[in-house]
Design an enzyme around this catalytic site. Structure first.
Site, PDB file in Angstrom:
ATOM      1  CB  SER A 123     -46.803  -4.371 -38.593  1.00 40.07           C
ATOM      2  OG  SER A 123     -45.324  -3.439 -39.347  1.00 40.07           O
ATOM      3  CE  LYS A 162     -43.665  -2.185 -36.711  1.00 40.26           C
ATOM      4  NZ  LYS A 162     -42.829  -2.415 -38.520  1.00 40.26           N
TER       5      LYS A 162
END
Length: 212
Positions: A123, A162
């Protein structure tokens, strides 16, 4: 006769490098004497010579003994830095090191309490964080908008890496890979554990997208 780097003095430099690595800080002359099995007077004599030769310096208020770059090259401590490498127009790669970094900790700016996490998933590949890499994390309960954070996912008990943004009462977690959608949670349910300060690219070599 001017001082010279004898076999014993080279061994003392190696011992200093080991003590620094194991202790995480420059050792004292007393530490070196104990580790070497030599008297304080003998250590003082050789340290004076090593300082005159430019191999040892003192650091900090307590006078810890630090190896100079010259000494690190002599004993093979640290990682050699061979000039620069071009990511644009080519430049000539030097064949002898300019200097060395004392350790990866020093190179990455690691502090006490920082820790490593191994990356799973893709990601964050957009910023070069690949599966199998390690990220260096600095513990923190809050991060600035846009920083890459280690965050506990509400209700799952798992952590994710993230980019974090705040919008009113919500926290938005953004990936750096368009295949992964953003995640939005109530701000009071999100627990920040730290922020990424560095990356160690230790995964296997990869091929860029669009190349076979």
């Amino acid at each position: 006769m001017p001082p010279r780097l004898t076999a014993l003095r080279l061994q003392l430099l190696r011992t200093l490098a080991r003590l620094t690595r194991e202790g995480g800080h420059p050792p004292s002359a007393e530490d070196l004497a104990r580790a070497s099995g030599l008297s304080a007077a003998t250590i003082s004599f050789h340290l004076r010579a090593l300082r005159e030769l430019g191999y040892v310096t003192k650091q900090g208020r307590f006078g810890g003994l630090q190896l100079s770059e010259k000494a690190q090259l002599a004993v093979g401590a640290g990682i050699p830095i061979y000039g620069q490498i071009a990511a644009g127009p080519p430049i000539l790669a030097d064949q002898s090191p300019d200097h060395v970094t004392p350790s990866l900790d020093a190179l990455l700016g690691v502090r006490e309490g920082d820790f490593l996490l191994e990356v799973r998933g893709d990601s964050m590949t957009g910023i070069g964080v690949m599966p199998g890499d390690y990220v260096v994390v600095r513990p923190a309960a809050e991060v600035l908008d846009g920083e890459v954070a280690v965050v506990l996912i509400p209700g799952e008990g798992t952590a994710t890496l993230k980019r974090l943004y705040r919008f009113g009462d919500e926290i938005v977690l953004m990936s750096e890979n368009s295949d992964h959608p953003r995640m939005t949670f109530p701000a009071d349910q999100v627990v920040v554990q730290g922020r990424m300060i560095a990356r160690l690219g230790v995964a296997v070599p990869r091929v860029s997208k669009g190349r076979s």
